[in-house]
Design a protein around this motif. Structure first.
Motif, short mmCIF file in Angstrom:
data_model
loop_
_atom_site.label_atom_id
_atom_site.label_comp_id
_atom_site.label_asym_id
_atom_site.label_seq_id
_atom_site.Cartn_x
_atom_site.Cartn_y
_atom_site.Cartn_z
N ASP A 277 0.49 -19.32 71.05
CA ASP A 277 0.47 -20.75 70.71
C ASP A 277 0.03 -21.00 69.28
OD1 ASP A 277 1.26 -21.47 73.29
OD2 ASP A 277 -0.81 -21.68 73.98
N THR A 278 -0.68 -20.05 68.68
CA THR A 278 -1.26 -20.27 67.37
C THR A 278 -0.78 -19.29 66.30
OG1 THR A 278 -3.15 -18.87 67.97
CG2 THR A 278 -3.38 -21.26 68.34
N HIS A 279 -0.29 -18.14 66.70
CA HIS A 279 0.08 -17.08 65.77
C HIS A 279 1.59 -16.83 65.77
CE1 HIS A 279 -4.18 -16.30 66.21
NE2 HIS A 279 -4.13 -15.34 65.32
N THR A 280 2.05 -16.25 64.68
CA THR A 280 3.37 -15.66 64.65
C THR A 280 3.20 -14.23 65.14
OG1 THR A 280 4.04 -17.01 62.77
CG2 THR A 280 5.29 -14.98 63.14
N VAL A 281 3.97 -13.86 66.15
CA VAL A 281 3.87 -12.53 66.74
C VAL A 281 5.24 -11.87 66.63
CG1 VAL A 281 3.27 -11.18 68.79
CG2 VAL A 281 2.12 -13.38 68.38
N LEU A 282 5.26 -10.72 66.00
CA LEU A 282 6.50 -9.96 65.85
C LEU A 282 6.40 -8.67 66.65
CD1 LEU A 282 7.12 -10.27 61.99
CD2 LEU A 282 7.94 -11.77 63.83
N VAL A 283 7.55 -8.19 67.09
CA VAL A 283 7.62 -6.90 67.76
C VAL A 283 8.71 -6.05 67.14
CG1 VAL A 283 6.70 -7.62 70.00
CG2 VAL A 283 9.16 -7.79 69.57
N ALA A 284 8.54 -4.76 67.28
CA ALA A 284 9.59 -3.80 66.95
C ALA A 284 10.04 -3.21 68.28
CB ALA A 284 9.05 -2.70 66.04
N ARG A 285 11.34 -3.21 68.50
CA ARG A 285 11.89 -2.71 69.76
C ARG A 285 12.80 -1.52 69.52
NH1 ARG A 285 11.03 -6.96 73.25
NH2 ARG A 285 11.20 -9.01 72.30
N LEU A 286 12.66 -0.55 70.39
CA LEU A 286 13.58 0.57 70.48
C LEU A 286 14.22 0.42 71.85
CD1 LEU A 286 14.74 3.14 69.25
CD2 LEU A 286 12.83 4.40 70.25
N GLY A 287 15.43 -0.12 71.88
CA GLY A 287 16.02 -0.52 73.15
C GLY A 287 15.21 -1.68 73.71
N ASP A 288 14.74 -1.54 74.94
CA ASP A 288 13.92 -2.59 75.56
C ASP A 288 12.43 -2.35 75.38
OD1 ASP A 288 16.14 -3.95 76.49
OD2 ASP A 288 16.19 -2.85 78.39
N GLU A 289 12.07 -1.20 74.79
CA GLU A 289 10.66 -0.84 74.66
C GLU A 289 10.05 -1.43 73.40
OE1 GLU A 289 7.86 3.18 74.32
OE2 GLU A 289 10.03 3.37 74.16
N VAL A 290 8.90 -2.05 73.54
CA VAL A 290 8.14 -2.52 72.38
C VAL A 290 7.41 -1.31 71.80
CG1 VAL A 290 6.22 -3.96 71.60
CG2 VAL A 290 7.87 -4.87 73.25
N VAL A 291 7.74 -0.96 70.55
CA VAL A 291 7.16 0.22 69.91
C VAL A 291 6.31 -0.14 68.70
CG1 VAL A 291 8.93 1.82 70.75
CG2 VAL A 291 9.27 0.64 68.56
N GLY A 292 6.18 -1.43 68.44
CA GLY A 292 5.35 -1.88 67.34
C GLY A 292 5.14 -3.37 67.43
N SER A 293 4.11 -3.84 66.76
CA SER A 293 3.84 -5.28 66.74
C SER A 293 2.88 -5.61 65.60
CB SER A 293 3.22 -5.73 68.08
OG SER A 293 3.05 -7.12 68.11
N VAL A 294 2.88 -6.87 65.23
CA VAL A 294 1.95 -7.41 64.24
C VAL A 294 1.88 -8.90 64.49
CG1 VAL A 294 3.71 -7.79 62.44
CG2 VAL A 294 1.32 -7.40 61.78
N ARG A 295 0.76 -9.50 64.13
CA ARG A 295 0.63 -10.95 64.27
C ARG A 295 -0.10 -11.54 63.08
NH1 ARG A 295 -3.17 -9.73 69.50
NH2 ARG A 295 -2.00 -7.84 69.59
N GLY A 296 0.09 -12.82 62.90
CA GLY A 296 -0.57 -13.49 61.79
C GLY A 296 -0.62 -14.98 62.01
N VAL A 297 -1.52 -15.60 61.28
CA VAL A 297 -1.69 -17.06 61.34
C VAL A 297 -2.13 -17.53 59.96
CG1 VAL A 297 -4.11 -16.88 62.13
CG2 VAL A 297 -2.79 -18.96 62.62
N VAL A 298 -1.67 -18.70 59.57
CA VAL A 298 -2.03 -19.28 58.28
C VAL A 298 -3.10 -20.34 58.51
CG1 VAL A 298 -1.24 -20.56 56.26
CG2 VAL A 298 0.25 -18.84 57.31
N THR A 299 -4.23 -20.17 57.82
CA THR A 299 -5.28 -21.19 57.84
C THR A 299 -5.75 -21.40 56.40
OG1 THR A 299 -6.95 -19.50 58.34
CG2 THR A 299 -6.08 -20.73 60.20
#
Length: 158
Positions: free
Chosen positions: A53-75
């Motif tokens: 609800d508050t952050h931008t959340v990104l994922v890296a996918r290899l097929g259907d598997e989540v193999v990476g992620s990062v999140r961030g928010v601007v304040t």
């Protein structure tokens, strides 16, 4: 393998996979500091879901598997970036760099980027320095751990 990995906006339905990967990826950090109570290892699924609800959340996918992620928010004009994770079997192939650049692109409307890592996390510190981050302060948070904060200007501020 890197070309088969796609980076995209995460959906709340990815939260469970992200949390499991986070738990796996932070084992090394916990061992490095002999502290298995670090925030990424004790975060609940409900807490992570709430971040959507508050952050931008990104994922890296290899097929259907989540193999990476990062999140961030601007304040207050600062894009706070965190929880950059890459599955151990894919580390060293540039996926962390791709994720970090992708979150910077998403949050590029900020004046600057800030992130942090533990003082013994040499691989992380090297990655961040290579991508233009500079150390701005160190905060001691426990007897065995100091957090190193790094920042860099966005292209808007440059």
């Amino acid at each position: 393998m890197g070309q088969n990995v796609r980076v995209a906006q995460a959906d709340v339905s990815d939260a469970e996979q992200i949390l499991k990967l986070q738990y796996l990826c932070y084992q090394g950090e916990a061992a490095l500091y002999n502290d298995y109570g670090i925030a990424p290892l004790v975060q609940s699924l409900a807490s992570l879901v709430g971040e959507f609800d508050t952050h931008t959340v990104l994922v890296a996918r290899l097929g259907d598997e989540v193999v990476g992620s990062v999140r961030g928010v601007v304040t207050d004009g600062v894009a706070h970036i965190g929880r950059l994770i890459v599955h151990p079997r894919l580390q060293g192939h540039g996926l962390g760099t791709r994720l970090l650049r992708a979150i910077e692109a998403q949050l590029g409307h900020a004046d600057s980027f800030e992130l942090f890592t533990g003082h013994r996390s040499e691989d992380n510190l090297r990655l961040y320095a290579r991508l233009g981050y500079t150390e701005v302060r160190t905060e001691r948070v426990g007897p065995r751990l100091s957090m190193v904060y790094l920042t860099k200007a966005t292209s808007l501020a440059a």
